[in-house]
Scaffold this motif. Structure first.
Motif, PDB file in Angstrom:
ATOM      1  N   LYS A 144      16.109 -10.221 -11.278  1.00 32.50           N
ATOM      2  CA  LYS A 144      15.418  -8.959 -10.975  1.00 32.50           C
ATOM      3  C   LYS A 144      14.363  -8.629 -12.022  1.00 32.50           C
ATOM      4  O   LYS A 144      13.361  -7.971 -11.724  1.00 32.50           O
ATOM      5  N   ASN A 145      14.600  -9.074 -13.239  1.00 34.77           N
ATOM      6  CA  ASN A 145      13.645  -8.775 -14.320  1.00 34.77           C
ATOM      7  C   ASN A 145      12.436  -9.707 -14.329  1.00 34.77           C
ATOM      8  O   ASN A 145      11.404  -9.366 -14.916  1.00 34.77           O
ATOM      9  N   ARG A 146      12.538 -10.851 -13.672  1.00 32.96           N
ATOM     10  CA  ARG A 146      11.397 -11.778 -13.588  1.00 32.96           C
ATOM     11  C   ARG A 146      10.527 -11.336 -12.415  1.00 32.96           C
ATOM     12  O   ARG A 146      10.740 -11.740 -11.280  1.00 32.96           O
ATOM     13  N   ARG A 147       9.522 -10.516 -12.706  1.00 34.74           N
ATOM     14  CA  ARG A 147       8.787  -9.855 -11.639  1.00 34.74           C
ATOM     15  C   ARG A 147       7.332  -9.619 -12.021  1.00 34.74           C
ATOM     16  O   ARG A 147       6.948  -9.761 -13.183  1.00 34.74           O
ATOM     17  N   VAL A 148       6.562  -9.216 -11.018  1.00 30.90           N
ATOM     18  CA  VAL A 148       5.186  -8.728 -11.227  1.00 30.90           C
ATOM     19  C   VAL A 148       5.131  -7.306 -10.684  1.00 30.90           C
ATOM     20  O   VAL A 148       5.585  -7.041  -9.568  1.00 30.90           O
ATOM     21  N   GLU A 149       4.618  -6.395 -11.479  1.00 32.04           N
ATOM     22  CA  GLU A 149       4.453  -5.019 -11.026  1.00 32.04           C
ATOM     23  C   GLU A 149       2.980  -4.700 -10.868  1.00 32.04           C
ATOM     24  O   GLU A 149       2.166  -5.013 -11.739  1.00 32.04           O
ATOM     25  N   LEU A 150       2.660  -4.076  -9.747  1.00 37.09           N
ATOM     26  CA  LEU A 150       1.314  -3.543  -9.528  1.00 37.09           C
ATOM     27  C   LEU A 150       1.384  -2.042  -9.786  1.00 37.09           C
ATOM     28  O   LEU A 150       2.196  -1.342  -9.166  1.00 37.09           O
ATOM     29  N   VAL A 151       0.570  -1.567 -10.681  1.00 40.48           N
ATOM     30  CA  VAL A 151       0.565  -0.131 -11.029  1.00 40.48           C
ATOM     31  C   VAL A 151      -0.771   0.471 -10.617  1.00 40.48           C
ATOM     32  O   VAL A 151      -1.843  -0.047 -10.979  1.00 40.48           O
ATOM     33  N   LYS A 152      -0.707   1.555  -9.875  1.00 41.85           N
ATOM     34  CA  LYS A 152      -1.915   2.220  -9.386  1.00 41.85           C
ATOM     35  C   LYS A 152      -2.667   2.872 -10.545  1.00 41.85           C
ATOM     36  O   LYS A 152      -2.083   3.552 -11.389  1.00 41.85           O
ATOM     37  N   ILE A 153      -3.969   2.647 -10.601  1.00 38.28           N
ATOM     38  CA  ILE A 153      -4.820   3.259 -11.610  1.00 38.28           C
ATOM     39  C   ILE A 153      -5.704   4.291 -10.930  1.00 38.28           C
ATOM     40  O   ILE A 153      -6.474   3.975 -10.017  1.00 38.28           O
ATOM     41  N   ASN A 154      -5.612   5.538 -11.377  1.00 37.80           N
ATOM     42  CA  ASN A 154      -6.407   6.613 -10.753  1.00 37.80           C
ATOM     43  C   ASN A 154      -7.872   6.535 -11.200  1.00 37.80           C
ATOM     44  O   ASN A 154      -8.170   6.150 -12.311  1.00 37.80           O
TER      45      ASN A 154
ATOM     46  N   ALA B 170       0.826  -1.209   0.000  1.00 42.79           N
ATOM     47  CA  ALA B 170       0.000   0.000   0.000  1.00 42.79           C
ATOM     48  C   ALA B 170       0.862   1.262   0.000  1.00 42.79           C
ATOM     49  O   ALA B 170       0.564   2.243  -0.698  1.00 42.79           O
ATOM     50  N   LYS B 171       1.955   1.233   0.765  1.00 41.32           N
ATOM     51  CA  LYS B 171       2.848   2.392   0.829  1.00 41.32           C
ATOM     52  C   LYS B 171       3.493   2.660  -0.522  1.00 41.32           C
ATOM     53  O   LYS B 171       3.563   3.811  -0.982  1.00 41.32           O
ATOM     54  N   ASP B 172       3.967   1.596  -1.187  1.00 42.98           N
ATOM     55  CA  ASP B 172       4.580   1.753  -2.504  1.00 42.98           C
ATOM     56  C   ASP B 172       3.590   2.308  -3.520  1.00 42.98           C
ATOM     57  O   ASP B 172       3.913   3.206  -4.317  1.00 42.98           O
ATOM     58  N   LEU B 173       2.365   1.786  -3.520  1.00 35.06           N
ATOM     59  CA  LEU B 173       1.352   2.244  -4.476  1.00 35.06           C
ATOM     60  C   LEU B 173       0.977   3.697  -4.238  1.00 35.06           C
ATOM     61  O   LEU B 173       0.782   4.471  -5.185  1.00 35.06           O
ATOM     62  N   THR B 174       0.923   4.071  -2.967  1.00 36.63           N
ATOM     63  CA  THR B 174       0.558   5.452  -2.628  1.00 36.63           C
ATOM     64  C   THR B 174       1.675   6.436  -2.953  1.00 36.63           C
ATOM     65  O   THR B 174       1.434   7.499  -3.534  1.00 36.63           O
ATOM     66  N   GLU B 175       2.899   6.082  -2.567  1.00 39.99           N
ATOM     67  CA  GLU B 175       4.023   7.005  -2.701  1.00 39.99           C
ATOM     68  C   GLU B 175       4.693   6.956  -4.074  1.00 39.99           C
ATOM     69  O   GLU B 175       5.165   7.978  -4.577  1.00 39.99           O
ATOM     70  N   LYS B 176       4.778   5.764  -4.674  1.00 40.01           N
ATOM     71  CA  LYS B 176       5.503   5.597  -5.935  1.00 40.01           C
ATOM     72  C   LYS B 176       4.594   5.324  -7.125  1.00 40.01           C
ATOM     73  O   LYS B 176       5.031   5.401  -8.272  1.00 40.01           O
ATOM     74  N   GLY B 177       3.356   4.968  -6.845  1.00 35.54           N
ATOM     75  CA  GLY B 177       2.437   4.643  -7.929  1.00 35.54           C
ATOM     76  C   GLY B 177       2.589   3.228  -8.445  1.00 35.54           C
ATOM     77  O   GLY B 177       1.848   2.791  -9.328  1.00 35.54           O
ATOM     78  N   LYS B 178       3.535   2.465  -7.885  1.00 31.64           N
ATOM     79  CA  LYS B 178       3.710   1.070  -8.284  1.00 31.64           C
ATOM     80  C   LYS B 178       4.402   0.285  -7.172  1.00 31.64           C
ATOM     81  O   LYS B 178       5.065   0.865  -6.303  1.00 31.64           O
ATOM     82  N   SER B 179       4.224  -1.020  -7.216  1.00 29.12           N
ATOM     83  CA  SER B 179       4.883  -1.910  -6.268  1.00 29.12           C
ATOM     84  C   SER B 179       5.484  -3.072  -7.062  1.00 29.12           C
ATOM     85  O   SER B 179       4.771  -3.737  -7.820  1.00 29.12           O
ATOM     86  N   ILE B 180       6.783  -3.273  -6.928  1.00 33.70           N
ATOM     87  CA  ILE B 180       7.477  -4.350  -7.645  1.00 33.70           C
ATOM     88  C   ILE B 180       7.575  -5.572  -6.736  1.00 33.70           C
ATOM     89  O   ILE B 180       8.132  -5.493  -5.634  1.00 33.70           O
ATOM     90  N   LEU B 181       7.026  -6.680  -7.202  1.00 35.15           N
ATOM     91  CA  LEU B 181       6.964  -7.891  -6.384  1.00 35.15           C
ATOM     92  C   LEU B 181       7.608  -9.067  -7.110  1.00 35.15           C
ATOM     93  O   LEU B 181       7.599  -9.131  -8.347  1.00 35.15           O
ATOM     94  N   TYR B 182       8.130  -9.996  -6.333  1.00 38.97           N
ATOM     95  CA  TYR B 182       8.706 -11.220  -6.883  1.00 38.97           C
ATOM     96  C   TYR B 182       7.882 -12.397  -6.377  1.00 38.97           C
ATOM     97  O   TYR B 182       8.103 -12.918  -5.286  1.00 38.97           O
ATOM     98  N   ILE B 183       6.885 -12.736  -7.199  1.00 44.73           N
ATOM     99  CA  ILE B 183       5.959 -13.818  -6.873  1.00 44.73           C
ATOM    100  C   ILE B 183       6.467 -15.090  -7.545  1.00 44.73           C
ATOM    101  O   ILE B 183       6.655 -15.125  -8.763  1.00 44.73           O
ATOM    102  N   ASN B 184       6.690 -16.120  -6.760  1.00 47.90           N
ATOM    103  CA  ASN B 184       7.221 -17.362  -7.313  1.00 47.90           C
ATOM    104  C   ASN B 184       6.142 -18.176  -8.018  1.00 47.90           C
ATOM    105  O   ASN B 184       5.045 -18.370  -7.488  1.00 47.90           O
ATOM    106  N   PHE B 185       6.489 -18.637  -9.228  1.00 49.69           N
ATOM    107  CA  PHE B 185       5.630 -19.527  -9.999  1.00 49.69           C
ATOM    108  C   PHE B 185       6.378 -20.834 -10.234  1.00 49.69           C
ATOM    109  O   PHE B 185       7.612 -20.882 -10.146  1.00 49.69           O
ATOM    110  N   ASN B 186       5.655 -21.877 -10.565  1.00 54.66           N
ATOM    111  CA  ASN B 186       6.313 -23.112 -10.976  1.00 54.66           C
ATOM    112  C   ASN B 186       7.120 -22.844 -12.242  1.00 54.66           C
ATOM    113  O   ASN B 186       6.746 -22.003 -13.063  1.00 54.66           O
ATOM    114  N   LEU B 187       8.231 -23.569 -12.421  1.00 53.24           N
ATOM    115  CA  LEU B 187       9.165 -23.318 -13.504  1.00 53.24           C
ATOM    116  C   LEU B 187       8.475 -23.319 -14.862  1.00 53.24           C
ATOM    117  O   LEU B 187       7.820 -24.290 -15.238  1.00 53.24           O
TER     118      LEU B 187
END
Length: 331
Positions: free
Chosen positions: A321-331, A214-231
């Motif tokens: 670092k490039n294998r990621r999920v980004e959440l981007v805030k939509i106004n 929530a802090k990242d979305l509010t302050e930066k407009g996005k949150s970068i996450l590393y969600i693990n998936f099966n190979l």
């Protein structure tokens, strides 16, 4: 008695005279090799870090000293903020963890490499700052076979610790910098140098929380996450699901928050496959959030494959670092 001694001396002289120059040279080399191994063994037995006097010398910044004049790093050195290096303690290649520098050393253009100049420069400087030599010799075949597969940097830049390699090993117990381990080797063509500043491992992994997102979305407009998936699949792993739960919690706490879910990969493999995989993974996160009670109207998803890297895909660490999920805030 004197007659016996004269006879023995005469026999020795006759034996030497009957040898070829190469035999004499080989015998001398064998004797010298055995003497050096015995010296190294005796030196190794005396090593104890607590016996090294503490140095108050101003060592400067890591890796603490330059190469001798006329010499340079042959390639890009191996430098790690935290890694492992093996040093010949008590005759055994022993792992030490900390900040690491390893390099091959060669002459600059127009210069010639001198083994003696390199070794003398290193030895004199190290001694001047309070370093103590704790080993000067070779390791055995048995010792190399025992340890070499444990070294993750074996065969890499500046690697030291092979059978038949003369290793000079120094230790500095610095008042300000802690324990510093330096080893080097050389022949008539080039040298190698390793420097490690001993440090304890610091854990940097922490659980991603709803408040962090929530802090990242509010302050930066996005949150970068590393969600693990099966190979190579879009199935979210067990620990990945815990991250999705935190995303859902953040959205539940702020009902006005809408997000776009963006999937990203590294550049390994075909671009079309990466694009499809990243889209499937973004969609998997969206479906998991709706299952968790988030209205689908607050969400959108899209996969970008390797089109938008955070960093260059030039190492395994950067690819991760490039294998990621980004959440981007939509106004």
């Amino acid at each position: 008695m004197k007659k016996v001694m004269h006879l023995l001396a005469a026999a020795t002289m006759m034996f030497s005279c009957n040898q070829t120059p190469k035999q004499i040279q080989d015998n001398a080399a064998t004797t010298d090799h055995a003497d050096r191994k015995q010296e190294a063994s005796q030196t190794a037995k005396t090593f104890n870090i607590a016996d090294i006097p503490v140095s108050t010398a101003d060592l400067g910044d890591f890796p603490f000293f330059t190469l001798p004049e006329g010499l340079k790093e042959q390639n890009k050195p191996l430098q790690k903020k935290f890694d492992i290096c093996f040093f010949p303690m008590n005759g055994t290649m022993t792992p030490v963890e900390g900040r690491l520098y390893k390099t091959n050393v060669t002459a600059k253009p127009g210069e010639e490499f001198s083994q003696r100049f390199f070794e003398k420069s290193m030895e004199d400087y190290l001694t001047s700052v309070g370093a103590v030599k704790t080993y000067d010799g070779e390791i055995t075949n048995e010792e190399y076979d025992r340890y070499n597969k444990q070294d993750p940097n074996k065969g890499g830049e500046g690697d030291i610790g092979y059978t038949g390699e003369q290793i000079k090993f120094y230790v500095i117990r610095s008042k300000d910098k802690g324990n510093i381990y330096v080893q080097f080797s050389a022949n008539n063509a080039a040298g190698k140098l390793n420097v490690l500043q001993e440090e304890l491992f610091q854990q940097t992994i922490k659980k991603v929380t709803a408040d962090d997102i929530a802090k990242d979305l509010t302050e930066k407009g996005k949150s970068i996450l590393y969600i693990n998936f099966n190979l190579d699949k879009s199935t979210i792993s067990a620990d990945g699901k815990s991250v999705v739960d935190e995303i859902a919690e953040a959205l539940k706490k702020n009902s006005a928050l809408n997000i776009a879910i963006e999937g990203h990969t590294d550049n390994t493999g075909e671009a079309s496959h990466n694009k499809r995989l990243s889209n499937d993974r973004a969609n998997a996160v969206l479906n998991a959030l709706t299952t968790n009670g988030i209205d689908k109207s607050r969400l959108s998803e899209k996969g970008f494959g390797a089109e938008r890297p955070l960093v260059a895909n030039d190492s395994e660490d950067n690819k991760a670092k490039n294998r990621r999920v980004e959440l981007v805030k939509i106004n």
